[in-house]
Write a protein that holds these residues in place. Structure first.
Motif, PDB file in Angstrom:
ATOM      1  N   LEU A   1     -19.917  -9.606  16.448  1.00  9.90           N
ATOM      2  CA  LEU A   1     -19.073 -10.123  15.372  1.00  9.90           C
ATOM      3  C   LEU A   1     -17.684 -10.446  15.914  1.00  9.90           C
ATOM      4  N   ALA A   2     -17.344 -11.719  15.913  1.00 11.64           N
ATOM      5  CA  ALA A   2     -16.039 -12.159  16.399  1.00 11.64           C
ATOM      6  C   ALA A   2     -15.036 -12.311  15.259  1.00 11.64           C
ATOM      7  N   GLY A   3     -15.524 -12.665  14.060  1.00  8.64           N
ATOM      8  CA  GLY A   3     -14.632 -12.837  12.917  1.00  8.64           C
ATOM      9  C   GLY A   3     -15.432 -13.063  11.657  1.00  8.64           C
ATOM     10  N   PHE A   4     -14.735 -13.020  10.531  1.00  4.88           N
ATOM     11  CA  PHE A   4     -15.400 -13.249   9.242  1.00  4.88           C
ATOM     12  C   PHE A   4     -14.390 -13.702   8.198  1.00  4.88           C
ATOM     13  N   TYR A   5     -14.919 -14.253   7.120  1.00  2.86           N
ATOM     14  CA  TYR A   5     -14.110 -14.537   5.939  1.00  2.86           C
ATOM     15  C   TYR A   5     -14.997 -14.429   4.710  1.00  2.86           C
ATOM     16  N   THR A   6     -14.351 -14.278   3.558  1.00  2.53           N
ATOM     17  CA  THR A   6     -15.091 -14.206   2.299  1.00  2.53           C
ATOM     18  C   THR A   6     -14.630 -15.336   1.381  1.00  2.53           C
ATOM     19  N   LEU A   7     -15.565 -15.810   0.565  1.00  6.00           N
ATOM     20  CA  LEU A   7     -15.263 -16.803  -0.465  1.00  6.00           C
ATOM     21  C   LEU A   7     -15.762 -16.295  -1.811  1.00  6.00           C
ATOM     22  N   SER A   8     -14.959 -16.518  -2.836  1.00  2.00           N
ATOM     23  CA  SER A   8     -15.317 -16.177  -4.209  1.00  2.00           C
ATOM     24  C   SER A   8     -14.711 -17.227  -5.130  1.00  2.00           C
ATOM     25  N   ALA A   9     -15.189 -17.223  -6.351  1.00  2.16           N
ATOM     26  CA  ALA A   9     -14.588 -18.075  -7.382  1.00  2.16           C
ATOM     27  C   ALA A   9     -13.521 -17.261  -8.108  1.00  2.16           C
ATOM     28  N   GLY A  10     -12.530 -17.935  -8.613  1.00  2.00           N
ATOM     29  CA  GLY A  10     -11.475 -17.259  -9.352  1.00  2.00           C
ATOM     30  C   GLY A  10     -10.771 -18.225 -10.272  1.00  2.00           C
ATOM     31  N   SER A  11      -9.711 -17.752 -10.874  1.00  2.00           N
ATOM     32  CA  SER A  11      -8.883 -18.622 -11.711  1.00  2.00           C
ATOM     33  C   SER A  11      -7.427 -18.205 -11.569  1.00  2.00           C
ATOM     34  N   VAL A  12      -6.567 -19.140 -11.853  1.00  2.00           N
ATOM     35  CA  VAL A  12      -5.122 -18.932 -11.772  1.00  2.00           C
ATOM     36  C   VAL A  12      -4.510 -19.475 -13.053  1.00  2.00           C
ATOM     37  N   SER A  13      -3.569 -18.752 -13.584  1.00  2.00           N
ATOM     38  CA  SER A  13      -2.847 -19.244 -14.752  1.00  2.00           C
ATOM     39  C   SER A  13      -2.099 -20.513 -14.361  1.00  2.00           C
ATOM     40  N   CYS A  14      -2.139 -21.482 -15.211  1.00  2.00           N
ATOM     41  CA  CYS A  14      -1.438 -22.741 -14.944  1.00  2.00           C
ATOM     42  C   CYS A  14       0.049 -22.477 -14.698  1.00  2.00           C
TER      43      CYS A  14
ATOM     44  N   PRO B   1      -9.675 -23.186 -12.536  1.00  2.00           N
ATOM     45  CA  PRO B   1     -10.540 -22.632 -11.492  1.00  2.00           C
ATOM     46  C   PRO B   1     -10.007 -22.882 -10.077  1.00  2.00           C
ATOM     47  N   VAL B   2     -10.225 -21.878  -9.226  1.00  2.00           N
ATOM     48  CA  VAL B   2      -9.867 -21.967  -7.812  1.00  2.00           C
ATOM     49  C   VAL B   2     -10.968 -21.294  -6.992  1.00  2.00           C
ATOM     50  N   ALA B   3     -10.971 -21.591  -5.718  1.00  2.00           N
ATOM     51  CA  ALA B   3     -11.768 -20.833  -4.759  1.00  2.00           C
ATOM     52  C   ALA B   3     -10.818 -19.809  -4.143  1.00  2.00           C
ATOM     53  N   LEU B   4     -11.347 -18.670  -3.767  1.00  2.00           N
ATOM     54  CA  LEU B   4     -10.527 -17.604  -3.206  1.00  2.00           C
ATOM     55  C   LEU B   4     -11.053 -17.198  -1.834  1.00  2.00           C
ATOM     56  N   ILE B   5     -10.191 -17.296  -0.835  1.00  2.00           N
ATOM     57  CA  ILE B   5     -10.487 -16.683   0.454  1.00  2.00           C
ATOM     58  C   ILE B   5      -9.957 -15.262   0.319  1.00  2.00           C
ATOM     59  N   GLY B   6     -10.881 -14.328   0.091  1.00  2.00           N
ATOM     60  CA  GLY B   6     -10.474 -12.958  -0.192  1.00  2.00           C
ATOM     61  C   GLY B   6     -10.068 -12.185   1.053  1.00  2.00           C
ATOM     62  N   ARG B   7     -10.774 -12.400   2.126  1.00  2.00           N
ATOM     63  CA  ARG B   7     -10.490 -11.701   3.384  1.00  2.00           C
ATOM     64  C   ARG B   7     -10.819 -12.635   4.538  1.00  2.00           C
ATOM     65  N   LEU B   8     -10.041 -12.527   5.593  1.00  2.00           N
ATOM     66  CA  LEU B   8     -10.300 -13.276   6.818  1.00  2.00           C
ATOM     67  C   LEU B   8      -9.783 -12.422   7.961  1.00  2.00           C
ATOM     68  N   ALA B   9     -10.626 -12.201   8.970  1.00  2.00           N
ATOM     69  CA  ALA B   9     -10.213 -11.359  10.097  1.00  2.00           C
ATOM     70  C   ALA B   9     -10.904 -11.806  11.371  1.00  2.00           C
TER      71      ALA B   9
ATOM     72  N   ALA C   1     -15.869 -27.593 -10.303  1.00  2.00           N
ATOM     73  CA  ALA C   1     -14.461 -27.980 -10.368  1.00  2.00           C
ATOM     74  C   ALA C   1     -13.551 -26.865  -9.871  1.00  2.00           C
ATOM     75  N   MET C   2     -12.527 -27.238  -9.127  1.00  2.00           N
ATOM     76  CA  MET C   2     -11.492 -26.288  -8.709  1.00  2.00           C
ATOM     77  C   MET C   2     -10.246 -27.067  -8.321  1.00  2.00           C
ATOM     78  N   VAL C   3      -9.089 -26.463  -8.591  1.00  2.00           N
ATOM     79  CA  VAL C   3      -7.833 -27.152  -8.286  1.00  2.00           C
ATOM     80  C   VAL C   3      -7.321 -26.846  -6.887  1.00  2.00           C
ATOM     81  N   GLY C   4      -7.910 -25.835  -6.233  1.00  2.00           N
ATOM     82  CA  GLY C   4      -7.460 -25.511  -4.891  1.00  2.00           C
ATOM     83  C   GLY C   4      -8.089 -24.238  -4.375  1.00  2.00           C
ATOM     84  N   ILE C   5      -7.602 -23.840  -3.216  1.00  2.00           N
ATOM     85  CA  ILE C   5      -8.023 -22.586  -2.584  1.00  2.00           C
ATOM     86  C   ILE C   5      -6.830 -21.648  -2.588  1.00  2.00           C
ATOM     87  N   VAL C   6      -7.046 -20.422  -3.057  1.00  2.00           N
ATOM     88  CA  VAL C   6      -5.994 -19.417  -3.112  1.00  2.00           C
ATOM     89  C   VAL C   6      -6.299 -18.332  -2.087  1.00  2.00           C
TER      90      VAL C   6
END
Length: 164
Positions: free
Chosen positions: A55-68, A85-93, A123-128
């Protein structure tokens, strides 16, 4: 160095992963598989091309939302006044043995590609991302992520940036 990126599976050695951040090391060892089973995150791993178990590295993706209201004014002015709606990179290492070799950049690019493909159907407005410290925040800013008004540790990459 060439890396292979795929969903987390049981063939990879998570026990020896060490990124220098104990909370991220513990996540990949103890909780990542549980998050997958509970359907709260997708975990993607990078392994060297010559060793698919390391294992050299990892990241996680989830769906989420952000208040306008938490979005930058340039983006929020065109959006409805409810959570969006947004996508969320929850962890990256990246394991310390592979740091400073461009793998972090490869993982961010891969995450953006996956989100761009998903945005055709979802649909999503971005990645958080929630940067763990100022070094991580600087890393994400390098890719065009902008601080959200709610705090400098939450950053957003607008959809227009990763769909291009």
């Amino acid at each position: 160095m060439i890396f292979s990126i795929r969903p987390l599976d049981k063939t990879v050695d998570t026990a020896s992963f060490n990124c220098g951040q104990p909370v991220l090391d513990e996540y990949i060892r103890r909780y990542a598989s549980q998050d997958i089973k509970r359907n709260v995150a997708r975990v993607f791993i990078a392994t060297p091309e010559h060793d698919n178990a390391q294992l050299a590295g990892f990241y996680t993706l989830s769906a989420g939302s952000v208040s306008c209201a938490d979005l930058p004014p340039s983006l929020s002015k065109t959006l409805p006044r409810y959570p969006v709606p947004v996508a969320l990179i929850g962890r990256l290492a990246v394991d310390t043995r592979f740091q400073r070799k461009g793998l972090g950049s490869i993982l961010v690019a891969d995450a953006c590609q996956k989100v761009a493909k998903a945005s055709i159907s979802l649909a999503m407005v971005g990645i958080v991302v929630h940067a763990k410290d100022t070094t991580a925040a600087g890393f994400y800013r390098h890719f065009g992520f902008k601080p959200l008004p709610g705090g400098p540790d939450w950053l957003l990459l607008p959809a227009t940036a990763f769909r291009a």
